[in-house]
Design a protein around this motif. Structure first.
Motif, PDB file in Angstrom:
ATOM      1  N   ASP A 221      55.289  30.649  26.921  1.00 17.56           N
ATOM      2  CA  ASP A 221      55.369  29.379  26.190  1.00 17.56           C
ATOM      3  C   ASP A 221      56.847  29.068  25.955  1.00 17.56           C
ATOM      4  O   ASP A 221      57.492  29.665  25.106  1.00 17.56           O
ATOM      5  CB  ASP A 221      54.625  29.493  24.852  1.00 17.56           C
ATOM      6  CG  ASP A 221      54.608  28.185  24.072  1.00 17.56           C
ATOM      7  OD1 ASP A 221      55.620  27.456  24.104  1.00 17.56           O
ATOM      8  OD2 ASP A 221      53.591  27.896  23.428  1.00 17.56           O
ATOM      9  N   LEU A 222      57.378  28.153  26.735  1.00  9.24           N
ATOM     10  CA  LEU A 222      58.822  27.901  26.727  1.00  9.24           C
ATOM     11  C   LEU A 222      59.343  27.463  25.370  1.00  9.24           C
ATOM     12  O   LEU A 222      60.423  27.880  24.947  1.00  9.24           O
ATOM     13  CB  LEU A 222      59.165  26.850  27.791  1.00  9.24           C
ATOM     14  CG  LEU A 222      58.888  27.252  29.241  1.00  9.24           C
ATOM     15  CD1 LEU A 222      59.256  26.124  30.189  1.00  9.24           C
ATOM     16  CD2 LEU A 222      59.657  28.526  29.612  1.00  9.24           C
ATOM     17  N   THR A 223      58.584  26.634  24.669  1.00 12.09           N
ATOM     18  CA  THR A 223      59.036  26.115  23.369  1.00 12.09           C
ATOM     19  C   THR A 223      59.173  27.228  22.353  1.00 12.09           C
ATOM     20  O   THR A 223      60.216  27.375  21.705  1.00 12.09           O
ATOM     21  CB  THR A 223      58.060  25.048  22.843  1.00 12.09           C
ATOM     22  OG1 THR A 223      57.942  23.996  23.799  1.00 12.09           O
ATOM     23  CG2 THR A 223      58.565  24.485  21.521  1.00 12.09           C
ATOM     24  N   LEU A 224      58.124  28.031  22.198  1.00 13.80           N
ATOM     25  CA  LEU A 224      58.162  29.124  21.224  1.00 13.80           C
ATOM     26  C   LEU A 224      59.150  30.205  21.631  1.00 13.80           C
ATOM     27  O   LEU A 224      59.905  30.721  20.806  1.00 13.80           O
ATOM     28  CB  LEU A 224      56.765  29.724  21.046  1.00 13.80           C
ATOM     29  CG  LEU A 224      56.642  30.886  20.048  1.00 13.80           C
ATOM     30  CD1 LEU A 224      57.149  30.470  18.675  1.00 13.80           C
ATOM     31  CD2 LEU A 224      55.204  31.364  19.970  1.00 13.80           C
ATOM     32  N   MET A 225      59.163  30.556  22.919  1.00 17.30           N
ATOM     33  CA  MET A 225      60.064  31.609  23.368  1.00 17.30           C
ATOM     34  C   MET A 225      61.517  31.207  23.195  1.00 17.30           C
ATOM     35  O   MET A 225      62.377  32.042  22.916  1.00 17.30           O
ATOM     36  CB  MET A 225      59.786  31.964  24.824  1.00 17.30           C
ATOM     37  CG  MET A 225      58.439  32.629  25.070  1.00 17.30           C
ATOM     38  SD  MET A 225      58.093  34.020  23.951  1.00 17.30           S
ATOM     39  CE  MET A 225      59.409  35.134  24.380  1.00 17.30           C
ATOM     40  N   LYS A 226      61.814  29.931  23.339  1.00 15.30           N
ATOM     41  CA  LYS A 226      63.181  29.461  23.125  1.00 15.30           C
ATOM     42  C   LYS A 226      63.614  29.717  21.684  1.00 15.30           C
ATOM     43  O   LYS A 226      64.735  30.172  21.424  1.00 15.30           O
ATOM     44  CB  LYS A 226      63.282  27.974  23.449  1.00 15.30           C
ATOM     45  CG  LYS A 226      64.690  27.417  23.298  1.00 15.30           C
ATOM     46  CD  LYS A 226      64.748  25.920  23.606  1.00 15.30           C
ATOM     47  CE  LYS A 226      66.157  25.372  23.396  1.00 15.30           C
ATOM     48  NZ  LYS A 226      66.228  23.920  23.649  1.00 15.30           N
ATOM     49  N   LYS A 227      62.713  29.459  20.740  1.00 17.40           N
ATOM     50  CA  LYS A 227      63.021  29.692  19.321  1.00 17.40           C
ATOM     51  C   LYS A 227      63.235  31.173  19.041  1.00 17.40           C
ATOM     52  O   LYS A 227      64.144  31.557  18.294  1.00 17.40           O
ATOM     53  CB  LYS A 227      61.890  29.150  18.445  1.00 17.40           C
ATOM     54  CG  LYS A 227      61.764  27.635  18.442  1.00 17.40           C
ATOM     55  CD  LYS A 227      60.615  27.201  17.543  1.00 17.40           C
ATOM     56  CE  LYS A 227      60.471  25.687  17.522  1.00 17.40           C
ATOM     57  NZ  LYS A 227      59.338  25.246  16.673  1.00 17.40           N
ATOM     58  N   ILE A 228      62.376  32.012  19.652  1.00 19.35           N
ATOM     59  CA  ILE A 228      62.502  33.454  19.443  1.00 19.35           C
ATOM     60  C   ILE A 228      63.797  33.976  20.057  1.00 19.35           C
ATOM     61  O   ILE A 228      64.509  34.785  19.456  1.00 19.35           O
ATOM     62  CB  ILE A 228      61.278  34.188  20.039  1.00 19.35           C
ATOM     63  CG1 ILE A 228      60.011  33.833  19.254  1.00 19.35           C
ATOM     64  CG2 ILE A 228      61.501  35.701  20.034  1.00 19.35           C
ATOM     65  CD1 ILE A 228      58.734  34.411  19.828  1.00 19.35           C
ATOM     66  N   LYS A 229      64.136  33.482  21.248  1.00 21.24           N
ATOM     67  CA  LYS A 229      65.349  33.929  21.940  1.00 21.24           C
ATOM     68  C   LYS A 229      66.622  33.525  21.204  1.00 21.24           C
ATOM     69  O   LYS A 229      67.677  34.138  21.409  1.00 21.24           O
ATOM     70  CB  LYS A 229      65.374  33.369  23.368  1.00 21.24           C
ATOM     71  CG  LYS A 229      64.363  34.026  24.295  1.00 21.24           C
ATOM     72  CD  LYS A 229      64.359  33.375  25.667  1.00 21.24           C
ATOM     73  CE  LYS A 229      63.352  34.009  26.591  1.00 21.24           C
ATOM     74  NZ  LYS A 229      63.290  33.352  27.921  1.00 21.24           N
ATOM     75  N   GLU A 230      66.538  32.512  20.377  1.00 22.31           N
ATOM     76  CA  GLU A 230      67.696  32.118  19.579  1.00 22.31           C
ATOM     77  C   GLU A 230      68.020  33.154  18.503  1.00 22.31           C
ATOM     78  O   GLU A 230      69.120  33.190  17.968  1.00 22.31           O
ATOM     79  CB  GLU A 230      67.439  30.755  18.924  1.00 22.31           C
ATOM     80  CG  GLU A 230      67.465  29.588  19.913  1.00 22.31           C
ATOM     81  CD  GLU A 230      67.038  28.277  19.275  1.00 22.31           C
ATOM     82  OE1 GLU A 230      66.619  28.301  18.084  1.00 22.31           O
ATOM     83  OE2 GLU A 230      67.112  27.231  19.954  1.00 22.31           O
ATOM     84  N   LYS A 231      67.019  34.017  18.189  1.00 23.89           N
ATOM     85  CA  LYS A 231      67.202  34.972  17.089  1.00 23.89           C
ATOM     86  C   LYS A 231      67.248  36.434  17.528  1.00 23.89           C
ATOM     87  O   LYS A 231      67.777  37.276  16.817  1.00 23.89           O
ATOM     88  CB  LYS A 231      66.074  34.781  16.076  1.00 23.89           C
ATOM     89  CG  LYS A 231      66.087  33.401  15.421  1.00 23.89           C
ATOM     90  CD  LYS A 231      64.978  33.256  14.397  1.00 23.89           C
ATOM     91  CE  LYS A 231      65.044  31.897  13.727  1.00 23.89           C
ATOM     92  NZ  LYS A 231      63.955  31.698  12.730  1.00 23.89           N
ATOM     93  N   THR A 232      66.656  36.719  18.689  1.00 23.94           N
ATOM     94  CA  THR A 232      66.667  38.107  19.148  1.00 23.94           C
ATOM     95  C   THR A 232      66.558  38.144  20.658  1.00 23.94           C
ATOM     96  O   THR A 232      66.270  37.132  21.309  1.00 23.94           O
ATOM     97  CB  THR A 232      65.515  38.907  18.525  1.00 23.94           C
ATOM     98  OG1 THR A 232      65.724  40.311  18.772  1.00 23.94           O
ATOM     99  CG2 THR A 232      64.162  38.506  19.084  1.00 23.94           C
ATOM    100  N   ARG A 233      66.763  39.327  21.214  1.00 22.16           N
ATOM    101  CA  ARG A 233      66.683  39.490  22.667  1.00 22.16           C
ATOM    102  C   ARG A 233      65.235  39.634  23.106  1.00 22.16           C
ATOM    103  O   ARG A 233      64.450  40.342  22.459  1.00 22.16           O
ATOM    104  CB  ARG A 233      67.495  40.707  23.090  1.00 22.16           C
ATOM    105  CG  ARG A 233      67.783  40.759  24.580  1.00 22.16           C
ATOM    106  CD  ARG A 233      68.790  41.845  24.887  1.00 22.16           C
ATOM    107  NE  ARG A 233      69.143  41.829  26.310  1.00 22.16           N
ATOM    108  CZ  ARG A 233      69.956  42.720  26.860  1.00 22.16           C
ATOM    109  NH1 ARG A 233      70.521  43.649  26.130  1.00 22.16           N
ATOM    110  NH2 ARG A 233      70.222  42.655  28.154  1.00 22.16           N
ATOM    111  N   VAL A 234      64.890  38.976  24.210  1.00 21.27           N
ATOM    112  CA  VAL A 234      63.524  39.023  24.744  1.00 21.27           C
ATOM    113  C   VAL A 234      63.557  39.490  26.193  1.00 21.27           C
ATOM    114  O   VAL A 234      64.355  38.969  26.983  1.00 21.27           O
ATOM    115  CB  VAL A 234      62.830  37.652  24.645  1.00 21.27           C
ATOM    116  CG1 VAL A 234      61.442  37.691  25.293  1.00 21.27           C
ATOM    117  CG2 VAL A 234      62.723  37.193  23.193  1.00 21.27           C
TER     118      VAL A 234
END
Length: 237
Positions: A221-234
């Motif tokens: 899910d590009l939208t959610l993963m983008k938010k998560i990637k802004e805060k930690t490494r994925v």
């Protein structure tokens, strides 16, 4: 809905076979049911909507997304170096990690009696955390477990998690949340092994903020993963 009520999960492949229709039709119908808040779409199928406190047993979890969980476990194993002390907590995805351990001179600490037995069979140096055993997840929990974990340090920790969003890591059980939080606090680096069904899901008890660990997942899910990637490494598999 009849099929999904049996195991709380149904695969796209099975629905296509049962209904004798096309994959695109099944996908469209699943999307419609999700819009009606009757189920939750996950990679390769769908699952029933869960309450904040609901938690599947290890047996129920073990049939879900097995190949994806295996890919996640293989990726997790690639971060382990010879001679390290690692913590592997209870769970079906972390259990698959046990089969990927081929490093030399590692020590594994776990709060799962099931994991410990498998590790000993493989001849891996193992330390098991004591405490009250939670029957649904096979995890040692409670004050005894927390105090033992606090006395130890780990190079890396690998944890399962019921819910991962762009703010918090969450799990349904308060006591298990304390265990996971303590593991993360005592590890130099922590990894959350989370298949797509866990991403975007929120459970009752907060374990830690998303920044406290790195995420290994197949979620797309590009939208959610983008938010998560802004805060930690994925790390995506």
């Amino acid at each position: 809905m009849e099929e999904i009520s049996k195991d709380s999960f149904v695969t796209l492949e099975n629905l296509v076979t049962i209904l004798k229709t096309s994959e695109s039709t099944v996908r469209r119908d699943l999307d419609e049911l999700e819009n009606e808040h009757k189920l939750h779409r996950v990679h390769g199928g769908a699952e029933l909507l869960h309450s904040l406190q609901e938690e599947l047993t290890n047996q129920q979890k073990s049939i879900k997304n097995v190949q994806l969980k295996t890919d996640i476990a293989k990726k997790a194993a690639s971060f382990i170096a010879d001679g390290e002390v690692i913590f592997i907590d209870a769970g079906t995805t972390t259990e698959l990690l046990l089969e990927e351990l081929f490093q030399n001179d590692i020590k594994v600490v776990t709060n799962s009696i099931h994991h410990a037995s498998k590790l000993v069979e493989r001849g891996i140096d193992t330390l098991i955390i004591g405490g009250v055993v939670k029957t649904t997840t096979d995890a040692s929990i409670g004050n005894v477990a927390v105090e033992q974990i606090r006395q130890l340090n780990f190079d890396k920790a690998f944890l399962g998690m019921n819910g991962v969003d762009d703010i918090f890591l969450t799990t349904p059980d308060l006591e298990e949340a304390v265990i996971k939080k303590t593991i993360i606090e005592n590890a130099q680096k922590s990894y959350i092994l989370a298949d797509s069904s866990k991403i975007g899901h929120v459970s009752f008890a907060k374990v830690a903020r998303i920044e406290a660990a790195e995420i290994i997942t197949n979620h797309s899910d590009l939208t959610l993963m983008k938010k998560i990637k802004e805060k930690t490494r994925v790390f995506e598999v």
